[in-house]
Design an enzyme around this catalytic site. Structure first.
Site, short mmCIF file in Angstrom:
data_model
loop_
_atom_site.label_atom_id
_atom_site.label_comp_id
_atom_site.label_asym_id
_atom_site.label_seq_id
_atom_site.Cartn_x
_atom_site.Cartn_y
_atom_site.Cartn_z
CD GLU A 52 -83.87 -73.74 -26.15
OE1 GLU A 52 -83.43 -74.24 -25.10
OE2 GLU A 52 -85.07 -73.47 -26.32
CD GLU A 100 -87.48 -76.05 -29.32
OE1 GLU A 100 -87.59 -76.04 -28.07
OE2 GLU A 100 -86.53 -76.56 -29.91
C1 BGC Z 1 -85.33 -77.49 -26.13
C2 BGC Z 1 -86.03 -78.83 -26.23
C3 BGC Z 1 -86.74 -79.12 -24.92
C4 BGC Z 1 -87.79 -78.05 -24.70
C5 BGC Z 1 -88.66 -78.24 -23.47
C6 BGC Z 1 -86.11 -76.45 -25.39
O1 BGC Z 1 -85.28 -75.88 -24.46
O2 BGC Z 1 -84.93 -77.06 -27.39
O3 BGC Z 1 -85.10 -79.80 -26.57
O4 BGC Z 1 -87.31 -80.39 -24.90
O5 BGC Z 1 -87.15 -76.82 -24.59
O6 BGC Z 1 -87.97 -78.12 -22.29
#
Ligand code: BGC
Length: 449
Positions: A167, A355
């Site tokens: 990110e 993610e």
């Molecule tokens: C990031 C994580 C973060 C998650 C939840 C993503 O933007 O890679 O590090 O904890 O979102 O906010």
């Protein structure tokens, strides 16, 4: 509704964590400080004043946590390497104890029959490099490539899936433009410099891995938001396009050889003042996959502030959106629209959702956490990913954010995203209802609701 098998035999079922958010042990075995150690040392920087302490102590509990990934039935474990554990000052002398730690983590994945996906950088820059300007200093390209080379040489015998960076828009936008995250720098100049160096590091990093390990599977993980205009008035539609350029195209298109998205934001052309001869080519790399990371929807409208972007977001609360603990608009259907959008780039070979997750308050009652809303969130995400596959989109995996509740950066410990609950006093892990759902859904014989 659907079965695991429908996603295909090669679909990757995973979970993601990150070094700073999980490991703890900030000073153990020769680790140097990172910008996030510095930032969190002042608890006033954290919204509810939480001290990170040992986070969820992954440094000492990695065996237990990795065994949990297997218990949940997942096949991929994605984690990041802490640069300052490998190189305490960011460059120079290597800390062998840091290398040994990640070797143990990788061996533990393999003995649990899990495929490691290793992220080289997830925001925790060594403090010593920030003292020299960090991402705003062009020398970071050399520092980063040297660090990446150490990682690939040390772990490449057992790791073949690499995520060069996590990110970039989050850490450059929040850390170098808004000053909200570490290292608290602000302004367009800091941002554009940091951004350009980050793009060079991603592309050059990908090329370096390819050189060292020709058959590696190499990607980057990009944040993305589903963006819609508040209504169809041309000024709001244009505002939504500018946001789309910033949030969903800015870090992707240069890597694909398309340059920065100046078509809808001509003002971005000033980034060229940071170019050196040959940068156009240096920004391009043929990645094997693009990781997309999706959490929330944005409803955009025209606004004269901020300049350059001339767009802002209608606060989710004001439009009575479906909110998570961080007041973000939870909208699983957005993943379908995003997969469709990204699949329109012919240069992208595979999309993996590296993610996604949701934070809600969780309650541990008699050893149970009944987080039905989180379970439903993931079910919906999977439904839309499946729908995208049915439309012919190459969506090759889903990695849940995250395994255990962890430290959510500036938000501290309050937002809980895990499939496994953590009692931060005792470090006791308890599989939540959502985790149990994954366990039964992924068990090879089971179908689901
Ligand atoms: C990031 C994580 C973060 C998650 C939840 C993503 O933007 O890679 O590090 O904890 O979102 O906010």
């Amino acid at each position: 509704m659907f079965k695991r098998e429908q996603f295909g035999d090669n679909f990757k079922w995973g979970v993601t964590i990150s070094a700073f958010q999980n490991e703890g042990a900030p000073k153990s075995d020769g680790k140097g400080p990172s910008i996030w150690d510095t930032f969190t040392a002042n608890t006033n920087n954290i919204n509810n004043g939480d001290a990170i302490g040992d986070a969820c102590d992954f440094y000492n509990r990695y065996e237990e946590d990795i065994a949990l990934v297997r218990t949940l039935g997942l096949d991929v474990f994605r984690f990041s390497i802490s640069w300052a554990r490998i190189l305490p000052y960011g460059r120079g002398k290597v800390n062998q104890a840091g290398i040994d730690f990640y070797k143990r983590v990788i061996d533990c994945c393999i003995s649990n029959d899990l495929t490691p996906y290793v992220t080289i950088y997830h925001w925790d820059l060594p403090q010593a490099l920030d003292d020299k300007g960090g991402w705003t200093n062009r020398e970071i390209v050399d520092w980063f490539i040297a660090y990446l080379e150490i990682c690939v040489k040390a772990f490449g015998d057992k790791v073949s899936n690499w995520v060069v960076m996590n990110e970039p828009m989050s850490f450059t936008g929040l850390g170098y433009f808004m000053g909200y995250h570490a290292p608290s720098r602000k302004g367009i100049n800091h941002f554009l410099k940091a951004a350009h160096h980050t793009v060079l590091c991603m592309a050059q990093g990908g090329a370096k891995i390819r050189e060292l390990q020709p058959h590696a599977n190499i990607g980057v993980a990009l944040s993305c938001s589903y963006i819609k205009p508040v209504n169809q008035l041309p000024k709001h539609r244009r505002a939504a396009k500018r946001m789309q350029a910033m949030l969903n195209r800015f870090y992707l298109e240069p890597l694909l050889g398309l340059g920065y998205p100046t078509d809808v934001m001509p003002a971005l052309k000033i980034i060229k003042t940071f170019f050196r001869k040959g940068d156009e080519e240096r920004m391009v790399f043929d990645f094997d996959f693009i990781g997309i990371q999706y959490y929330f929807r944005v409803v955009a409208r025209h606004s004269y502030t901020p300049p350059v972007l001339f767009a802002d977001e209608i606060p989710p609360r004001a439009r009575k959106a479906n909110l998570n603990t961080m007041n973000l608009d939870v909208y699983p259907k957005g993943i379908y629209k995003l997969l469709k959008f990204y699949s329109s780039y012919p240069q992208i070979k595979e999309l993996i959702v590296t993610e996604s997750g949701v934070c809600y308050p969780d309650f541990l009652v008699k050893d149970h956490v009944y987080d039905v809303r989180r379970m439903k969130y993931h079910q919906k995400m999977l439904k839309y990913i499946r729908k995208a596959q049915q439309k012919g989109i190459n969506a090759g995996g889903y990695f849940v954010w995250t395994l255990v509740d962890n430290f959510e950066w500036k938000e501290g410990f309050e937002p809980r995203f895990g499939l496994v609950h953590v009692d931060f006093e005792t470090q006791q892990r308890t599989i939540k209802y959502s985790g149990k759902w994954f366990q039964s859904f992924l068990s090879k014989t089971a179908s689901t609701n």
